[in-house]
Design a protein around this motif. Structure first.
Motif, PDB file in Angstrom:
ATOM      1  N   HIS A 247       0.821  -1.210   0.000  1.00  0.00           N
ATOM      2  CA  HIS A 247       0.000   0.000   0.000  1.00  0.00           C
ATOM      3  C   HIS A 247       0.860   1.266   0.000  1.00  0.00           C
ATOM      4  O   HIS A 247       0.371   2.346   0.312  1.00  0.00           O
ATOM      5  N   THR A 248       2.137   1.145  -0.347  1.00  0.00           N
ATOM      6  CA  THR A 248       3.052   2.289  -0.255  1.00  0.00           C
ATOM      7  C   THR A 248       3.125   3.115  -1.525  1.00  0.00           C
ATOM      8  O   THR A 248       3.722   4.191  -1.520  1.00  0.00           O
ATOM      9  N   LYS A 249       2.534   2.645  -2.613  1.00  0.00           N
ATOM     10  CA  LYS A 249       2.588   3.382  -3.880  1.00  0.00           C
ATOM     11  C   LYS A 249       1.509   4.454  -3.858  1.00  0.00           C
ATOM     12  O   LYS A 249       0.315   4.147  -3.950  1.00  0.00           O
ATOM     13  N   THR A 250       1.926   5.696  -3.740  1.00  0.00           N
ATOM     14  CA  THR A 250       0.976   6.792  -3.533  1.00  0.00           C
ATOM     15  C   THR A 250      -0.099   6.835  -4.600  1.00  0.00           C
ATOM     16  O   THR A 250      -1.283   7.009  -4.309  1.00  0.00           O
ATOM     17  N   GLY A 251       0.289   6.673  -5.847  1.00  0.00           N
ATOM     18  CA  GLY A 251      -0.688   6.736  -6.932  1.00  0.00           C
ATOM     19  C   GLY A 251      -1.746   5.676  -6.797  1.00  0.00           C
ATOM     20  O   GLY A 251      -2.931   5.923  -7.043  1.00  0.00           O
ATOM     21  N   ASN A 301       6.515   4.560 -13.047  1.00  0.00           N
ATOM     22  CA  ASN A 301       6.182   5.785 -12.325  1.00  0.00           C
ATOM     23  C   ASN A 301       7.244   6.852 -12.573  1.00  0.00           C
ATOM     24  O   ASN A 301       6.936   8.041 -12.689  1.00  0.00           O
ATOM     25  N   GLY A 302       8.504   6.424 -12.694  1.00  0.00           N
ATOM     26  CA  GLY A 302       9.589   7.343 -13.031  1.00  0.00           C
ATOM     27  C   GLY A 302       9.455   7.935 -14.415  1.00  0.00           C
ATOM     28  O   GLY A 302      10.001   9.008 -14.712  1.00  0.00           O
ATOM     29  N   LEU A 303       8.702   7.245 -15.275  1.00  0.00           N
ATOM     30  CA  LEU A 303       8.424   7.757 -16.622  1.00  0.00           C
ATOM     31  C   LEU A 303       7.135   8.575 -16.650  1.00  0.00           C
ATOM     32  O   LEU A 303       6.684   8.996 -17.728  1.00  0.00           O
ATOM     33  N   ASN A 306       1.301   6.130 -13.983  1.00  0.00           N
ATOM     34  CA  ASN A 306       0.790   5.607 -12.727  1.00  0.00           C
ATOM     35  C   ASN A 306       0.186   4.236 -12.965  1.00  0.00           C
ATOM     36  O   ASN A 306      -0.944   4.115 -13.435  1.00  0.00           O
ATOM     37  N   SER A 307       0.946   3.217 -12.671  1.00  0.00           N
ATOM     38  CA  SER A 307       0.582   1.821 -12.919  1.00  0.00           C
ATOM     39  C   SER A 307       0.570   1.532 -14.417  1.00  0.00           C
ATOM     40  O   SER A 307       0.811   2.398 -15.248  1.00  0.00           O
ATOM     41  N   GLN A 314      -4.879  -1.384  -9.997  1.00  0.00           N
ATOM     42  CA  GLN A 314      -4.302  -2.362  -9.078  1.00  0.00           C
ATOM     43  C   GLN A 314      -3.450  -3.361  -9.854  1.00  0.00           C
ATOM     44  O   GLN A 314      -3.791  -3.768 -10.961  1.00  0.00           O
ATOM     45  N   ILE A 315      -2.333  -3.758  -9.264  1.00  0.00           N
ATOM     46  CA  ILE A 315      -1.454  -4.749  -9.886  1.00  0.00           C
ATOM     47  C   ILE A 315      -1.562  -6.040  -9.089  1.00  0.00           C
ATOM     48  O   ILE A 315      -1.238  -6.081  -7.898  1.00  0.00           O
ATOM     49  N   VAL A 316      -2.040  -7.071  -9.742  1.00  0.00           N
ATOM     50  CA  VAL A 316      -2.234  -8.363  -9.084  1.00  0.00           C
ATOM     51  C   VAL A 316      -1.313  -9.403  -9.705  1.00  0.00           C
ATOM     52  O   VAL A 316      -1.238  -9.523 -10.940  1.00  0.00           O
ATOM     53  N   SER A 317      -0.634 -10.145  -8.856  1.00  0.00           N
ATOM     54  CA  SER A 317       0.195 -11.259  -9.300  1.00  0.00           C
ATOM     55  C   SER A 317      -0.293 -12.532  -8.647  1.00  0.00           C
ATOM     56  O   SER A 317      -0.757 -12.521  -7.501  1.00  0.00           O
ATOM     57  N   THR A 318      -0.180 -13.638  -9.354  1.00  0.00           N
ATOM     58  CA  THR A 318      -0.527 -14.945  -8.795  1.00  0.00           C
ATOM     59  C   THR A 318       0.617 -15.911  -9.078  1.00  0.00           C
ATOM     60  O   THR A 318       1.219 -15.869 -10.149  1.00  0.00           O
TER      61      THR A 318
END
Length: 517
Positions: A247-251, A301-303, A306-307, A314-318
């Protein structure tokens, strides 16, 4: 969020140098760029002045300036605005879809590049097509049923099937069809299908499995390679447990979303929360997937993105998908990683470049949306390889950390030497094939080598990656081919650094040296 078992849904029934576009300078001569077949894909230069209160209105007017070049008489009735975006220099890039009878034509799109009414270029693909029908005889529900039957899949869907009416070019004809999306993971061959069902007679016009099938593909905890990483977790009082959530990604947080990682537990239809009451973890594949998803987010994000979608998705990995599964892929909504069979692959989430490659497919999906077949598909693959080598910058290999664990020094692909991975490095070796969606994993070696040539010539992967990203975002359409990609990256370089820069010259040479002009 509600912490619970997450289940899926049950199924029912480019020839010349490119745009010299920047905010401070204008090209004085109009230039028309064509691909090897003679088809126009770019018109650049001082094309004229248009008026209008919005970029969308000005874009429609701008298309009338280049209609003869692309083969249409008027923009009105032939195009509708899809989206507009202002780049870092204030240049507006407005995307428009070709339409017939007000209905979108698949894979035919234009981009107008304009600054306060000064039209500086148009990129795109128009075809004069004769429609087979103006109205569907088939319902969307029937189209979904026919597409489902075509797949032969009878298990659980990843998300509800959808159907969108559009025209599909077939020669000089435009076939009215439903583009049906069917996605599932509960299968030996997972799929994210785009199936085109003829809206008149129900026949299958075309089908594309959009999963890339790339066989490369803070708590402290060990990853797949035994290294210790620090990952962000989240504690839920109501559950008395920590979970693999970042939950640390501000965007992301501002939009109520985050980065989350789940476990298939070697199944294929349902995935589960990964929790720990003590914030200690013994799931290396999940630790790597979670950590690297955050690293990819940070890179984009550096570019300024935002995601993957630019809007804080939201970015989900399984992880632990199926048993001995030798693959990793972006399924259109989330990341899926197999554990490998221990021989061909170890757990695929353990390769930073694998994670970066696959998540870049998600970025491409929401920028240029390159169609996953033939040259545009090879570019889709190559753009993922290129950005993976920017993020995981220690070498020019793809998948080396997880591929054939008993053999050191090998990899799936080699950006510096595509031949080592069985790929051509020049158009002279281009492979014409019907397999692998037209050889997307083979012919990607050509633009891969172009990227390597450029990055090494200018001495910066970071700058090369920024050019590639800007090209995908602002200058490429779903049908962009190799020639168009040369034009797009040159346009991006001109916009970012100027057309008289050493970068621009180096890029022209990089593409020419792989036979793309």
């Amino acid at each position: 969020m509600n912490k619970k078992l997450v289940t899926t849904l049950v199924m029912s029934s480019l020839v010349a140098s490119a745009f010299a576009i920047n905010a401070g300078a204008a090209v004085t001569d109009k230039t028309t760029l064509k691909d090897a077949s003679g088809k126009v894909h770019n018109v650049m230069g001082t094309l004229g002045k248009v008026s209008g209160a919005t970029a969308e209105t000005r874009a429609m007017a701008a298309l009338d300036l280049v209609g003869k070049d692309f083969g249409f008489a008027k923009a009105a009735g032939n195009f509708k605005v899809k989206a507009t975006h202002n780049d870092e220099n204030g240049l507006a890039h407005t995307k428009l879809d070709q339409v017939i009878n007000g209905i979108t034509v698949f894979d035919h799109q234009m981009i107008v590049h304009e600054n306060n009414g000064d039209v500086q270029g148009v990129t795109g693909d128009f075809a004069a097509l004769t429609p087979n029908a103006s109205k569907a005889a088939l319902t969307s529900v029937s189209a979904i049923d026919k597409a489902t039957a075509f797949t032969g899949f009878k298990g659980q869907l990843e998300r509800p099937a959808t159907a969108e009416l559009m025209y599909v070019a077939q020669g000089n004809k435009a076939v009215l069809a439903y583009k049906v999306n069917i996605a599932y993971n509960d299968s030996a061959t997972p799929a994210n299908w785009a199936i085109f069902v003829n809206a008149v007679d129900g026949s299958i016009v075309n089908s594309i499995n959009q999963i890339d099938f790339d066989n490369a593909a803070t708590a402290s905890a060990k990853g797949v390679l035994g290294d210790t990483k620090t990952v962000n977790t989240y504690y839920y009082t109501s559950y008395g447990s920590y979970y693999l959530e970042d939950h640390t990604k501000t965007g992301l947080t501002n939009k109520g979303t985050d980065i989350e990682t789940y476990d298939y537990k070697n199944g294929s239809s349902s995935y589960y929360d990964i929790g720990s009451t003590t914030n200690t973890w013994n799931n290396p594949a999940a630790i790597d997937a979670h950590y690297y998803a955050g690293q990819v987010y940070n890179y984009y994000n550096g570019l300024g993105r935002n995601s993957y979608d630019g809007n804080g998705a939201q970015i989900v990995s399984t992880v632990h998908y199926s048993t001995n599964y030798n693959n990793a892929y972006w399924d259109g909504g989330k990341m899926v990683y197999g554990d490998g069979d221990g021989s061909t692959f170890r757990s695929l989430s353990g390769g930073y470049d694998v994670d970066a490659h696959e998540l870049t497919h998600a970025v491409t999906q929401t920028t240029s949306n390159l169609t996953y077949s033939n040259q545009s598909g090879a570019l889709n693959e190559s753009w993922s390889d290129a950005q993976a080598c920017v993020m995981d910058s220690g070498d020019w290999m793809i998948g080396e950390d997880v591929y054939t664990p008993a053999t050191s020094g090998d990899a799936l692909r080699y950006m510096d030497n595509p031949a080592a991975g069985g790929q051509p490095a020049n158009m002279s070796g281009y492979v014409n094939t019907t397999s692998d969606n037209g050889g997307v994993h083979t012919n990607s070696g050509i633009p891969n080598k172009a990227f390597y040539n450029f990055a090494t010539a200018i001495g910066s992967r970071t700058i090369a990656g920024k050019v590639w990203y800007t090209a995908s975002r602002d200058y490429m359409t779903s049908s962009t081919n190799f020639s168009g990609a040369r034009a797009a990256t040159l346009s991006a370089t001109a916009a970012l650094y100027g057309s008289t820069s050493s970068y621009y010259t180096a890029l022209k040479t990089a593409w020419s040296n792989v036979g793309v002009n």
